[in-house]
Design an enzyme around this catalytic site. Sequence first.
Site: not given
Length: 232
Positions: A62, A65, A115
């Site tokens: 994930k 930056d 989720t």
Amino acid sequence: MAGQLIVGLDVSSRARAEEIVALLDGQVDFFKIGYQCFYGADGFALGKELLKAGKKVFFDLKLLDIDNTVEKGVAAIAETGATMLTVHAYPQCMRAAVRGAAGSELCVLGVSVLTSMDDADVAEAGFARDTAGLVALRAQQARDAGIGGVVASPHEAEMVRTIIGPRMAIVTPGIRLPGASVGDQKRVMGPGEALAEGATHLVVARPIIEAADPAAAARAILADMNTGTRLA
């Protein structure tokens, strides 16, 4: 179906991760390495070891930056031969990731909305959209950025497919068998129906790796992938 099931090695021990891989040999050959394993079980080295053994690896990092950092980080992952990598689905981040993955087979996935989040969580985070609306926006931006796919809950998979078209991947966590504990997940569905809704790959961790018999749990998931049973 086996190639569509990705087992999350969400453990902090390299030995336990390798044990799970061995227990699932012949059933699953695609493994996700996320934060816990990456930082706690030398997951980068483990991933390269799995790749050398002919397994597929999904680095669920994930990334988010500045553009240069994302581009260089994605390029480093691409050099390993990994199959998938996640970045957060912000337009600049996704465009940088596409540059970093250029010339490789790495499928970059944009994470839309986790989720574990619902409409109230999205509102608390400051977004002026509901969950479905935010997923739709990020799916469109992922398509326009030219990345390989989107991570979304199975409840948004059908909608996402209409936005991104037939070729991009839709990877869905939040997969649970009927009657199973959902834990901290809020938007879940059974394996079979998630595929029927348009998902190309399912990510399953705790229901398999925390089971008394991980191999049996994986077989149950694979069997349900053929049924289309919705979680009650």
